[in-house]
Design a protein around this motif. Structure first.
Motif: not given
Lengths: 232, 235
Positions: B109-134
């Motif tokens: 949400i913050r990224a959208a407000g700041a005009g940042i189309p994508a970012f990288y985070t350690a959160t969810s790495f190696g879990t089902d919620l990271a499936e299909g994401k670069p």
């Protein structure tokens, strides 16, 4: 085996007390919803950790008296809280910048399974139902120290400390210390390292209810809950 | 400049069928209950709702679901003390769910407000919620790519607002409100009091007026938690 363990194992308050002994003065700490919240009650006298809650409060205190609740002042478990002097409010992106930016010293969570490589499963049993993750995946990947409070075995007597998690992961290689109902176990170099165990159980019996090898180095201390303010 | 509008109905008037609507609050704290109920009165369908939760009891977002306004919810934690509205719609297959880790939700949400189309985070790495994401490695650690999360509208709740849209918040009712205000094309705020410009000392402005489009005064807002304890049902 399970019945015998019931007589010697620590209750949840005692596990929370043991975890609280390791929280240093001035540490910034996030406690998971439910059982881990009890750790705050056993803060060691003379130490003043600062508790963080995901919904945007630093340095909150215990629940107010019934009838005194202000429902704009709650914690991540949606329970009413109070403020200590020196508290701060902030929005959600700042709150998780504190988490994800590595500013939190300690996160303490519950667990379904913990693997000997530090993997944690605590958000979904993987058996269907409605998935709900909250802030757990953020906390476990980025807090400086991630500890788990848990019964040593499941209600059915199965090990919760395992070689490899079979349930959906919350984070990989993230847990460094387990406070269980029977022991204090560190995780390092892909192994469980037994540091303390309740005096009523032998090493072999503890190993028998642990799903992966328990290594030791030096003395294994007695895990004894006692002293001023300790729960019985 | 005067962003104030006279009524709740006027405030939510632009929200139509198929809109994506961010709704501030964490549980009941900071939830713009009166704006939500005004939206139910208007009755648009097929909305995508972005909130931390998925409603509680039979008011607010839960009432939106029961009244058939919502086709998809993006949230971190669709559980509550009384989740029957969400659970029934989810099990009936009429409500799609996207679960997002709470910090990732806030940062998208913050990224959208700041005009940042994508970012990288350690959160969810190696879990089902990271499936299909670069996934990329930075300085030896793995991170998951997440995309910004935008909305057509944001419904938010503040304490004091001025007619230029500057806002303050009460206690922990701040939560998602300031970042949602930044991430929507049209941000609609309810505040306890609308004041003249200058009434809020500039040092105390939390959401600058540039992020706010419409503001309506609700002098005595209800608390969702208290409504739920009273057994309230909307409408």
């Amino acid at each position: 085996m399970t019945n015998a363990l019931d007589d010697i194992k620590l209750n949840n308050d005692q596990i929370a007390w043991r975890a609280a002994q390791d929280i240093e003065d001035g540490a910034y700490v996030n406690l998971g919803i439910g059982f881990p919240e009890r750790v705050a009650q056993y803060t060691v006298k003379g130490r003043t950790p600062v508790f963080h809650t995901e919904n945007g409060v630093l340095n909150f205190g215990p629940a107010p008296a019934e009838g005194e609740e202000d429902w704009d002042l709650i914690n991540a478990g949606k329970k009413a809280i109070t403020l200590k002097s020196g508290a701060a409010f902030f929005h959600h992106a700042d709150s998780f910048a504190m988490v994800r930016g590595g500013h939190l010293d300690v996160a303490i969570l519950g667990a379904f399974q913990i693997a000997q490589n530090g993997d944690l499963a605590n958000w979904s049993t993987g058996k269907g139902g409605i998935p709900a993750v909250g802030g757990a995946m953020d906390l476990v990947q980025s807090a400086k120290r991630v500890a788990v409070l848990t019964d040593h075995v499941t209600k059915h007597g199965d090990p919760k400390l395992v070689e490899r998690c079979t349930m959906p992961l919350t984070g990989v290689g993230c847990v460094t210390r387990i406070y269980s109902s029977l022991a204090v176990v560190d995780i390092a170099d892909g192994h469980f390292w037994l540091r303390e165990k309740v005096p009523g159980i032998s090493f072999d019996d503890l190993q028998a209810v642990t799903g992966a090898e328990l290594k030791t180095e030096g003395d294994v201390l007695d895990l004894i809950v006692s002293g001023e303010g300790a729960p019985v | 400049m005067d962003k104030s509008v006279a009524t709740l109905a006027e405030a939510v008037a632009p929200i139509g069928d198929g809109a994506t609507v961010m709704i501030g609050g964490f549980g009941g704290s900071g939830a713009p209950i009166e704006l939500i109920h005004a939206l139910i009165d208007k009755g648009p369908k097929n909305l995508t709702v972005i909130n931390n939760n998925a409603g509680n009891g039979h008011v607010g977002i839960a009432a939106m679901i029961e009244q058939g306004l919502v086709s998809k919810i993006i949230c971190s934690f669709p559980r509550s003390s009384d989740p029957i509205a969400f659970n029934e719609a989810f099990k009936a297959g009429t409500l799609e769910l996207e679960v997002v880790p709470q910090g990732t939700l806030a940062e998208r949400i913050r990224a959208a407000g700041a005009g940042i189309p994508a970012f990288y985070t350690a959160t969810s790495f190696g879990t089902d919620l990271a499936e299909g994401k670069p996934v990329e490695t930075f300085d030896g650690k793995s991170y998951v790519q997440e995309r910004w999360l935008k909305a057509d509208f944001a419904l938010i709740k503040g304490e004091i607002g001025d007619t230029m849209g500057n806002m303050t918040y009460r206690m922990a009712a701040r939560n998602f409100n300031p970042i949602m205000a930044m991430a929507a094309d049209c941000t609609i705020a309810q505040v306890t009091r609308i004041a003249e410009p200058g009434a809020i000392p500039p040092e105390q402005v939390v959401t600058p007026g540039i992020f706010v489009d419409r503001m309506v005064e609700v002098a005595e807002p209800r608390q969702e938690e208290i409504l739920i304890r009273e057994g309230a049902v909307y409408p």
